[in-house]
Design an enzyme around this catalytic site. Structure first.
Site, mmCIF file in Angstrom:
data_model
loop_
_atom_site.group_PDB
_atom_site.id
_atom_site.type_symbol
_atom_site.label_atom_id
_atom_site.label_comp_id
_atom_site.label_asym_id
_atom_site.label_seq_id
_atom_site.Cartn_x
_atom_site.Cartn_y
_atom_site.Cartn_z
ATOM 1 N N HIS A 31 -7.584 -18.020 -3.674
ATOM 2 C CA HIS A 31 -7.845 -18.363 -2.274
ATOM 3 C C HIS A 31 -7.657 -19.837 -1.962
ATOM 4 C CE1 HIS A 31 -9.748 -14.427 -2.870
ATOM 5 N NE2 HIS A 31 -9.292 -14.227 -1.648
ATOM 6 N N HIS A 66 0.842 -1.206 0.000
ATOM 7 C CA HIS A 66 0.000 0.000 0.000
ATOM 8 C C HIS A 66 0.875 1.252 0.000
ATOM 9 C CE1 HIS A 66 -2.501 -2.902 2.590
ATOM 10 N NE2 HIS A 66 -3.039 -2.933 1.383
ATOM 11 N N LYS A 108 6.629 -14.121 -1.403
ATOM 12 C CA LYS A 108 5.412 -13.323 -1.425
ATOM 13 C C LYS A 108 5.161 -12.752 -0.025
ATOM 14 C CE LYS A 108 0.860 -13.691 -2.915
ATOM 15 N NZ LYS A 108 -0.283 -14.045 -3.468
HETATM 16 N N1 MSP Z 1 -10.121 -2.243 -2.442
HETATM 17 C C1 MSP Z 1 -9.467 -2.709 -3.611
HETATM 18 C C2 MSP Z 1 -9.162 -1.575 -4.551
HETATM 19 C C3 MSP Z 1 -10.328 -0.774 -4.997
HETATM 20 S S1 MSP Z 1 -9.850 0.566 -5.983
HETATM 21 C C4 MSP Z 1 -11.247 1.162 -6.592
HETATM 22 C C5 MSP Z 1 -8.187 -3.427 -3.243
HETATM 23 N N2 MSP Z 1 -7.650 -3.111 -2.059
HETATM 24 S S2 MSP Z 1 -6.291 -3.744 -1.462
HETATM 25 O O1 MSP Z 1 -6.216 -3.290 -0.105
HETATM 26 O O2 MSP Z 1 -6.234 -5.135 -1.665
HETATM 27 O O3 MSP Z 1 -5.152 -3.018 -2.232
HETATM 28 C C6 MSP Z 1 -4.602 -3.535 -3.411
HETATM 29 C C7 MSP Z 1 -3.487 -2.631 -3.807
HETATM 30 O O4 MSP Z 1 -2.517 -2.550 -2.741
HETATM 31 C C8 MSP Z 1 -2.667 -3.078 -5.000
HETATM 32 O O5 MSP Z 1 -3.264 -2.775 -6.230
HETATM 33 C C9 MSP Z 1 -1.422 -2.276 -4.745
HETATM 34 O O6 MSP Z 1 -1.678 -0.948 -5.013
HETATM 35 C C10 MSP Z 1 -1.224 -2.458 -3.265
HETATM 36 N N3 MSP Z 1 -0.506 -3.703 -2.968
HETATM 37 C C11 MSP Z 1 -0.911 -4.692 -2.147
HETATM 38 N N4 MSP Z 1 0.089 -5.613 -2.049
HETATM 39 C C12 MSP Z 1 1.134 -5.260 -2.808
HETATM 40 C C13 MSP Z 1 2.441 -5.746 -2.996
HETATM 41 N N5 MSP Z 1 2.893 -6.859 -2.441
HETATM 42 N N6 MSP Z 1 3.265 -5.031 -3.798
HETATM 43 C C14 MSP Z 1 2.886 -3.858 -4.360
HETATM 44 N N7 MSP Z 1 1.667 -3.347 -4.180
HETATM 45 C C15 MSP Z 1 0.716 -4.087 -3.512
HETATM 46 O O7 MSP Z 1 -7.701 -4.198 -4.030
#
Ligand code: MSP
Length: 634
Positions: free
Chosen positions: A145, A20, A293
């Site tokens: 999942h 994030h 991961k």
């Molecule tokens: N709530 C949805 C997004 C809705 S947007 C209209 C979602 N949330 S999430 O909390 O799962 O966030 C996903 C996003 O978090 C990824 O697209 C990325 O921006 C970031 N990341 C989560 N894990 C990540 C990594 N391991 N590496 C890089 N970014 C990652 O999906």
């Protein structure tokens, strides 16, 4: 000009982590870069708070959903200031204003016939919160999942994606810049070769109540993705606030995991609404932790707040943007972070700032000195700096942060070498105060330009650099001022300040000691094999003059040199990170001339250039006075 940039809104079923933080940081660096360019920026981030996942997480935490989402959303909101994130608005999908927009949009699309009611029987994954197709399953399990989906028969509302499929393919083809980098555009185009089907956008209240009620049927709530994507409009004040019209279309930053909703559902929703499609979707790869991961079960979640506490905000920002090539996966390790802090920030940049300001203090009473006429080395430094700034700008515009920072560090290296060569301390000893003033002025000017360009990535350090140069960051932080050389006003007071980036001590001690050219105390020095003098006589070492120099295309390290010693020959040298080709022409170097020719990158190298390397970098070995080209060394 206005510029609108967004991050995904993060699910509140997990606490903020490195992934994030990276996406949010990318959006912040771009927002700051655009502000440097004088654009008015709106930067939106926030949290996604509806759906099954959230209800389950609240249950696990033993909390009521509203209480739970309030708490986790607050964690996100309070993490971002630690990373110096300059967002304009933090949106939550549980806000009444957002709910209103979702209902308004649903009603409009329903009224125009793009939503229909139908019975559907399929395999539902509660983790994904959607029906999966047989084709998506791996050994009968959900690929994400790793659990079997549940057979479900349900009447639901569907959004007619299929009606817009051909339009979308054409639109993506007509707008090659819409999804970047290109690999993700290709991924979507190949996905769109298959039938899309329609999108189920409702969940019966019998199964889920934690969502936004459909305005045309009180027995259903909205599918969380349909709700979440609309944050990009509601966050701007759509439809009533005129702001949305001045900022839309957006630049969205996401990672590859949520490509399909952003590259397929979202443009079709916008098209159905009659709103222009977003400007660009910028998709990055995933961070792995020590080659694995990042996951709760592996217990290797990296928390941004802890990293910042230990290493500092600018340090973490620099590392994340320097280490990941945007679009590709990258690996995170604390060792790599420490290495970069010591090598790039403490050594290269920290040293340059410190020595330049110290000499200004010492030789010119802490005032910007008045330069006299620029000579060849100043002209080369000026030209190179301005050229590299253009490369930096291009890279930032294309989200190639690692390249942009590579460019900045080229300037830093160039300036460090310039100071080494001009040796102001020696000039002062010789009483050449005017010449020293010229050298220091130029070194300070480079710092000013670095200070501006560094701001999107390391805002604190950048502002300190500018303040130490006696400048007001508010006035100075304009990209156009980094594209000009010679703007520092002589006579202004500078300040040495404290070290920008303190060096981290190597935990085990060995690496740092080695870097300083010392032997670790706890190890016996290796027994040295002594050679008879005639072994040395076998080496044909000569003075050579560089006639031409150029970079070997496709490498960062190699230079191709044409040297005279006295015959002409080509030598490949791994010195490009330390010397730019134009500074070498006319210079004398030392070559080993009787090595077997070696083919490097398709070029035959007929010799080896001698250089010495220590923690401060690499230096060529050169004759103390000019010698005839070809003279033997020994
Ligand atoms: N709530 C949805 C997004 C809705 S947007 C209209 C979602 N949330 S999430 O909390 O799962 O966030 C996903 C996003 O978090 C990824 O697209 C990325 O921006 C970031 N990341 C989560 N894990 C990540 C990594 N391991 N590496 C890089 N970014 C990652 O999906």
């Amino acid at each position: 000009m206005s510029f609108y940039i967004t991050t995904p809104i993060y699910y509140v079923n997990a606490e903020p982590h490195l992934g994030h933080a990276y996406t949010t940081l990318v959006a912040d660096a771009v927002a700051r870069f655009k502000r440097l360019q004088g654009e008015e920026v709106f930067f939106l981030t926030g949290t996604d708070e509806h759906g099954d996942k959230i209800v389950q997480a609240a249950q696990r935490a033993g909390e009521d959903p509203q209480e739970y989402v309030d708490r986790i959303s607050e964690l996100f909101r309070t993490t971002w200031p630690l990373l110096n994130i300059s967002y304009s608005r933090f949106i939550r999908t549980t806000e009444p204003a957002h709910k209103k927009v979702v209902q308004l949009v649903l009603q409009k699309i329903y009224d125009q016939g793009d939503i229909y009611f139908d019975e559907y029987q399929g395999l539902y994954c509660f983790g994904c919160e959607r029906f999966l197709t047989e084709k998506e399953l791996e050994n009968g399990l959900c690929p994400d999942h790793k659990c079997p989906p549940t057979p479900l028969k349900e009447a639901n509302y569907f959004f007619r994606l299929s009606k817009y499929q051909d339009w979308l393919v054409q639109y993506i083809k007509d707008h090659p810049e819409m999804i970047t980098p290109e690999r993700y555009r290709n991924e979507i185009l190949s996905l769109l070769k298959e039938d899309l089907g329609d999108l189920c956008i409702s969940r019966p209240k019998s199964r889920l109540t934690w969502g936004i009620e459909l305005p045309f049927d009180k027995n259903f709530v909205t599918y969380v993705w349909f709700d979440a994507l609309l944050n990009y409009l509601s966050g701007l004040g759509y439809p009533d606030d005129p702001k949305w019209k001045s900022f839309w279309p957006a630049h969205h930053v996401i990672a590859k995991d949520i490509l399909k909703p952003h590259a397929v559902y979202w443009p079709i929703m916008l098209k159905a609404l009659g709103i222009p499609i977003y400007r660009q979707l910028h998709v990055h790869g995933y961070w792995n932790i020590n080659e694995e991961k990042m996951s709760k079960s592996l217990g290797n979640i990296v928390k941004p707040a802890e990293l910042i506490e230990r290493y500092g905000c600018d340090q973490v920002r620099y590392f994340l943007l320097r280490e990941m090539a945007f679009g590709l996966d990258a690996n995170f390790s604390e060792e790599a972070l420490k290495r970069r802090i010591n090598a790039d920030l403490a050594n290269d940049l920290g040293n340059l700032v410190f020595r330049t300001l110290t000499m200004t203090d010492k030789y010119f009473e802490g005032q910007i000195p008045s330069p006299s006429e620029a000579q060849k080395p100043e002209q080369v430094l000026t030209q190179k700096t301005l050229e590299v700034v253009e490369g930096y700008i291009l890279a930032m515009e294309n989200f190639q942060f690692h390249r942009a920072l590579g460019s900045l560090w080229e300037i830093i290296g160039e300036s460090n070498r310039y100071i080494d060569y001009q040796a102001p301390w020696a000039l002062m000893k010789k009483g050449q105060r005017e010449r020293t003033a010229t050298v220091i002025y130029h070194a300070l000017e480079v710092l000013r330009i670095i200070g501006i360009c560094l701001w999107p990535v390391c805002p604190n350090a950048a502002e300190k650099i500018l303040e130490n140069l006696g400048l007001d960051p508010k006035e100075e932080l304009k990209l156009s001022r980094a594209q000009k050389f010679g703007l520092l006003i002589p006579g202004k007071k500078t300040r040495r300040g404290e070290a920008l980036f303190p060096r981290l001590e190597e935990e085990k001690g060995t690496k740092a000691l080695k870097a300083k050219g010392q032997t670790p105390k706890d190890k016996e020095p290796k027994e040295q094999k002594l050679l008879p003098i005639d072994e040395f006589a076998k080496w044909d070492i000569r003075v050579a003059e560089v006639i031409q120099a150029e970079k070997v295309p496709g490498t960062d390290r190699l230079l191709k040199l044409l040297v005279r010693c006295p015959e002409e020959r080509t030598v490949i040298a791994g010195i490009a990170e330390y010397y730019s080709p134009e500074t070498l022409v006319g210079k004398q170097v030392i070559v080993v001339a009787n090595l077997k020719p070696a083919k490097i990158r398709g070029i035959v190298s007929q010799g080896m250039v001698l250089a010495a390397k220590d923690a401060q970098g690499l230096k060529l070995i050169v004759p103390e006075q000019p010698v005839q080209a070809g003279a033997k060394v020994g």
